[in-house]
Design an enzyme around this catalytic site. Structure first.
Site: not given
Length: 361
Positions: A271, A258, A262
Site C-alpha cells: 500500500y 511510520r 504496521h
C-alpha cells in the site's frame, strides 16, 4: 474561550529543519534547555536500538508480534520527558519506546507482546496504564482518571498517546467532549504517522489537520512537526503546563511517519512505495536532533559514541531477558479480574487448581 484561541498554528510548529539547521516556525514556544535536549537525544538512541532489537526478537520467535515505532522516536521520548513522575501515561501498543524512555523495565514492557500476560508492569507503581490494543479506549481511561485526580485535588496530569486511525473511533470523540466539559487535566497526543494500518490519512479524514478537531469541543489544539524533537518537547511541555494549571485539556497532533510496517505481520509494500519511505527517512528525527545539537556545540562525538555503546548494552540486556524462559503461574489468570471475585470465577479457579494438582499427582 474565543474560538481563535483554540485553533492550532496554521503550519506545524518547528524549531529544526530536516538538515538540522534552525527553522523559526515556533511562534512564542520556548526552546527546551540544552541538557533536556541532550537527554532526549540519548533516549532516542536507546529507543531506536530497543526498537530494532524487539523487531529482531519477533523473527526469532521470542515475541509474538511487535509494532515498530521507528521514525517516531521524537514523539515517543518527548511524551515521556514532558511528564513528571506522578503524572500518568496512557500508551497504545505502538508506544513501547515511550515506556522505556519513562524508565520501565523492557522485559516487563514486552510481556504483552510476548503473550505472557496482558500487562507486565504495575500501573499503580509506574503511573503507566497498560498498553492499549483496542483503538481509542485509552482516551476514555485518561479523561476519567484525569477528572478523578482533579476532584481529589492532585497536582497531576494524564497524557494519552493516540494514533491517527484512533481519531475515527467514537471513544476518541466521547473522551474529548468529556475532558473539555469538565476541564480535565489531560493531553491527547495524536501521532499522525500517515497510515491506519494500510489506510492512508487522506482516506481517514477530510479535516485539514487532525488538530482542528479540538475546536469542535472547545479544546485548545496544536500541530507540530513530529520529527522535530525540539518542537515536540516544547509543544508538549506547554500543553502539560496548560492542563496542570487548570485551563483544561489540550489536543496535540504530531505529523510524523511510520518507517516500518504496521507490525511484523504486515506487508507495507502493498500500500505504499519505496520512494515515499525514502523521502521520510530524510526527515529522520534522530539525525536531525544530532545535527542540531552538534551545530550548537551541545553534543560531542565522544558523547554520541558513549550513548550508542550504552544502547548496545541495553539491547544485550533485552536479549538476555527475552531469551530466558518465563516462569508462568496458570493460577494468575484469575488475578485482577474483579476486585471481589464472583462465584463463577471462584468455581473456575477451583476447577483449574484441581486439574493442575491431578496432573502433578
Amino acid at each position: 474561550m474565543a474560538p481563535e484561541t483554540l485553533l492550532p498554528s496554521a503550519t506545524p510548529v518547528r524549531f529544526v529543519a530536516e538538515d538540522g539547521t534552525r527553522a523559526d516556525q515556533h511562534g512564542e514556544y520556548a526552546e527546551p534547555a540544552a541538557d533536556r535536549l541532550k537527554t532526549a537525544y540519548r533516549l532516542m538512541v536507546l529507543g531506536r536500538r530497543f526498537d530494532v532489537q524487539a523487531t529482531a526478537l519477533t523473527k526469532q520467535g521470542r515475541l509474538a508480534v511487535y509494532p515498530s515505532s521507528a521514525g517516531q522516536e521524537a514523539c515517543q521520548v518527548a511524551a515521556a520527558l514532558a511528564l513528571r513522575e506522578n503524572d500518568w501515561l496512557f500508551p497504545t501498543y505502538r508506544d513501547s519506546v515511550a515506556l522505556v524512555a519513562r524508565g520501565l523495565n523492557p522485559g516487563e514492557v514486552l510481556t504483552l507482546l510476548r503473550g505472557d500476560a496482558h500487562c507486565g508492569y504495575n500501573p499503580a507503581e509506574t503511573r503507566v496504564a497498560p498498553q492499549c490494543t483496542p483503538l481509542a479506549t485509552q482516551t476514555l481511561h485518561a479523561a476519567g482518571l484525569a477528572h478523578a485526580m482533579q476532584r481529589r485535588g492532585e497536582d497531576a496530569v494524564a497524557l494519552a498517546l493516540i494514533g491517527d486511525g484512533a481519531t475515527s473511533e467514537g471513544d476518541f470523540h466521547e473522551a474529548l467532549n468529556f475532558a473539555a466539559v469538565f476541564k480535565a487535566p489531560v493531553v491527547f497526543f495524536v501521532q499522525n504517522n500517515r497510515y491506519a494500518i494500510s489506510v492512508p490519512f487522506e482516506k481517514q479524514s477530510a479535516a485539514p489537520a487532525l488538530a482542528y478537531k479540538g475546536i469542535g469541543y472547545g479544546m485548545r489544539s496544536e500541530q507540530v512537526d513530529g520529527n522535530d524533537a525540539v518542537a515536540v518537547l516544547a509543544v508538549l511541555d506547554d500543553a502539560v503546563r496548560h492542563a496542570r494549571e487548570g485551563h483544561g485539556p489540550v489536543l496535540v497532533e504530531a505529523h510524523t511517519y511510520r518507517i516500518d510496517a504496521h507490525t511484523n505481520a504486515d506487508d507495507a509494500t502493498r500500500y505504499r512505495d519505496a520512494d515515499e519511505v525514502a523521502k521520510w527517512r530524510e526527515a529522520d528525527p534522530l539525525k536531525r536532533l544530532e545535527a542540531y545539537l552538534k551545530s550548537r556545540n551541545a553534543l560531542q562525538d565522544p558523547e554520541i559514541d558513549r550513548f550508542k555503546a550504552d544502547a548496545e548494552d541495553f539491547a544485550q540486556s533485552v536479549r538476555d531477558t527475552l531469551n530466558a524462559e518465563p516462569e508462568l503461574d496458570p493460577m494468575s489468570l484469575f488475578d485482577h479480574v474483579y476486585a471481589e471475585p464472583t462465584r463463577a470465577l471462584e468455581a473456575q479457579r477451583a476447577a483449574l487448581k484441581a486439574e493442575l494438582e491431578a496432573q502433578e499427582a
